[in-house]
Design a protein around this motif. Sequence first.
Motif, PDB file in Angstrom:
ATOM      1  N   LEU A  84       9.753  -7.363   5.393  1.00  0.00           N
ATOM      2  CA  LEU A  84      10.432  -7.254   4.084  1.00  0.00           C
ATOM      3  C   LEU A  84      10.826  -5.971   3.596  1.00  0.00           C
ATOM      4  N   TYR A  85      12.021  -5.808   2.796  1.00  0.00           N
ATOM      5  CA  TYR A  85      12.411  -4.665   1.924  1.00  0.00           C
ATOM      6  C   TYR A  85      12.272  -5.306   0.541  1.00  0.00           C
ATOM      7  N   ILE A  86      11.579  -4.242  -0.237  1.00  0.00           N
ATOM      8  CA  ILE A  86      11.166  -4.581  -1.486  1.00  0.00           C
ATOM      9  C   ILE A  86      11.617  -3.443  -2.367  1.00  0.00           C
ATOM     10  N   LYS A  87      12.401  -3.577  -3.295  1.00  0.00           N
ATOM     11  CA  LYS A  87      12.865  -2.294  -4.041  1.00  0.00           C
ATOM     12  C   LYS A  87      12.306  -2.702  -5.409  1.00  0.00           C
ATOM     13  N   LEU A  88      11.504  -1.605  -6.018  1.00  0.00           N
ATOM     14  CA  LEU A  88      10.904  -1.665  -7.306  1.00  0.00           C
ATOM     15  C   LEU A  88      11.284  -0.559  -8.284  1.00  0.00           C
ATOM     16  N   GLN A  89      11.257  -0.865  -9.421  1.00  0.00           N
ATOM     17  CA  GLN A  89      11.578   0.130 -10.716  1.00  0.00           C
ATOM     18  C   GLN A  89      10.789  -0.113 -11.945  1.00  0.00           C
ATOM     19  N   VAL A  90      10.688   0.828 -12.722  1.00  0.00           N
ATOM     20  CA  VAL A  90      10.175   0.735 -14.093  1.00  0.00           C
ATOM     21  C   VAL A  90      11.259   0.947 -14.920  1.00  0.00           C
ATOM     22  N   ASP A  91      11.628   0.275 -15.894  1.00  0.00           N
ATOM     23  CA  ASP A  91      12.685   0.630 -16.691  1.00  0.00           C
ATOM     24  C   ASP A  91      12.187   1.287 -17.950  1.00  0.00           C
ATOM     25  N   PRO A  92      13.273   1.888 -18.775  1.00  0.00           N
ATOM     26  CA  PRO A  92      12.778   2.708 -19.966  1.00  0.00           C
ATOM     27  C   PRO A  92      11.765   2.034 -20.803  1.00  0.00           C
TER      28      PRO A  92
ATOM     29  N   THR B  67       0.965  -1.229   0.030  1.00  0.00           N
ATOM     30  CA  THR B  67       0.004  -0.014  -0.004  1.00  0.00           C
ATOM     31  C   THR B  67       0.851   1.279  -0.080  1.00  0.00           C
ATOM     32  N   PRO B  68       0.358   2.310  -0.277  1.00  0.00           N
ATOM     33  CA  PRO B  68       1.155   3.660  -0.353  1.00  0.00           C
ATOM     34  C   PRO B  68       1.701   3.830   1.138  1.00  0.00           C
ATOM     35  N   ALA B  69       1.072   3.361   2.192  1.00  0.00           N
ATOM     36  CA  ALA B  69       1.780   3.657   3.661  1.00  0.00           C
ATOM     37  C   ALA B  69       3.006   2.842   3.667  1.00  0.00           C
ATOM     38  N   CYS B  70       3.158   1.715   2.696  1.00  0.00           N
ATOM     39  CA  CYS B  70       4.414   0.995   2.889  1.00  0.00           C
ATOM     40  C   CYS B  70       5.714   1.608   2.339  1.00  0.00           C
ATOM     41  N   PHE B  71       5.452   2.892   1.711  1.00  0.00           N
ATOM     42  CA  PHE B  71       6.659   3.617   0.930  1.00  0.00           C
ATOM     43  C   PHE B  71       7.636   3.737   2.205  1.00  0.00           C
ATOM     44  N   TYR B  72       8.871   3.611   1.747  1.00  0.00           N
ATOM     45  CA  TYR B  72       9.856   3.856   2.474  1.00  0.00           C
ATOM     46  C   TYR B  72      10.863   5.231   2.060  1.00  0.00           C
ATOM     47  N   LYS B  73      11.353   4.826   0.828  1.00  0.00           N
ATOM     48  CA  LYS B  73      11.993   5.890   0.156  1.00  0.00           C
ATOM     49  C   LYS B  73      12.493   5.695  -1.254  1.00  0.00           C
ATOM     50  N   SER B  74      12.709   6.747  -2.222  1.00  0.00           N
ATOM     51  CA  SER B  74      13.100   6.469  -3.596  1.00  0.00           C
ATOM     52  C   SER B  74      14.634   6.871  -3.637  1.00  0.00           C
ATOM     53  N   MET B  75      15.294   6.000  -4.434  1.00  0.00           N
ATOM     54  CA  MET B  75      16.804   6.078  -4.557  1.00  0.00           C
ATOM     55  C   MET B  75      17.123   5.979  -5.992  1.00  0.00           C
ATOM     56  N   GLU B  76      18.149   6.663  -6.355  1.00  0.00           N
ATOM     57  CA  GLU B  76      18.604   6.567  -7.611  1.00  0.00           C
ATOM     58  C   GLU B  76      19.397   5.092  -7.719  1.00  0.00           C
ATOM     59  N   ALA B  77      19.123   4.481  -8.966  1.00  0.00           N
ATOM     60  CA  ALA B  77      19.950   3.390  -9.043  1.00  0.00           C
ATOM     61  C   ALA B  77      21.301   3.569  -9.240  1.00  0.00           C
ATOM     62  N   GLU B  78      22.112   2.414  -8.497  1.00  0.00           N
ATOM     63  CA  GLU B  78      23.407   2.439  -8.507  1.00  0.00           C
ATOM     64  C   GLU B  78      23.949   2.314  -9.816  1.00  0.00           C
ATOM     65  N   LYS B  79      23.450   1.059 -10.574  1.00  0.00           N
ATOM     66  CA  LYS B  79      24.138   0.622 -11.785  1.00  0.00           C
ATOM     67  C   LYS B  79      23.462   1.509 -12.946  1.00  0.00           C
ATOM     68  N   ARG B  80      22.306   2.108 -12.761  1.00  0.00           N
ATOM     69  CA  ARG B  80      21.994   3.105 -14.228  1.00  0.00           C
ATOM     70  C   ARG B  80      21.499   4.152 -13.495  1.00  0.00           C
ATOM     71  N   PRO B  81      22.391   5.202 -13.374  1.00  0.00           N
ATOM     72  CA  PRO B  81      22.220   6.477 -12.854  1.00  0.00           C
ATOM     73  C   PRO B  81      20.926   7.221 -13.935  1.00  0.00           C
ATOM     74  N   GLY B  82      20.208   7.831 -13.094  1.00  0.00           N
ATOM     75  CA  GLY B  82      19.105   8.560 -14.099  1.00  0.00           C
ATOM     76  C   GLY B  82      17.723   7.804 -13.714  1.00  0.00           C
ATOM     77  N   LEU B  83      18.165   6.288 -13.492  1.00  0.00           N
ATOM     78  CA  LEU B  83      16.709   5.687 -13.152  1.00  0.00           C
ATOM     79  C   LEU B  83      16.341   5.564 -11.581  1.00  0.00           C
ATOM     80  N   TRP B  84      15.227   5.672 -11.049  1.00  0.00           N
ATOM     81  CA  TRP B  84      15.012   5.633  -9.868  1.00  0.00           C
ATOM     82  C   TRP B  84      14.322   4.532  -9.272  1.00  0.00           C
TER      83      TRP B  84
END
Length: 105
Positions: A85-93, A55-72
């Motif tokens: 759990l620690y779950i990290k999500l991204q949407v690629d280009p 849920t949106p309440a589970c949001f912790y932080k946004s961070m820039e991708a280490e291997k692909r600068p410019g992707l969050w």
Amino acid sequence: MLPSNPKGPAYDLEHIQRLVGQGPISCVITGASVEGARGLGLEQSAIVEAVLELTPACFYKSMEAEKRPGLWQDVYHLHYLSFDLYIKLQVDPDGLAIVVQFKAR
């Protein structure tokens, strides 16, 4: 369009959940995520189930991708089954949802 320096989640959670729920045609689950699940005694299907429970309440932080600068990447914390759990999500280009990390925190 890729977000730049978000102050909240970089991506719409419901959109990511739709992509993850559609399976491999619109989602990639990294090897690190699968290994993280296995380390907890969980199957890959648990990764999908956990992402769909966020849920949106589970949001912790946004961070820039280490291997692909410019992707969050958006990080969520979730209590699922007996795990925190620690779950990290991204949407690629290309528009694919990526479950970057799935592990106990």
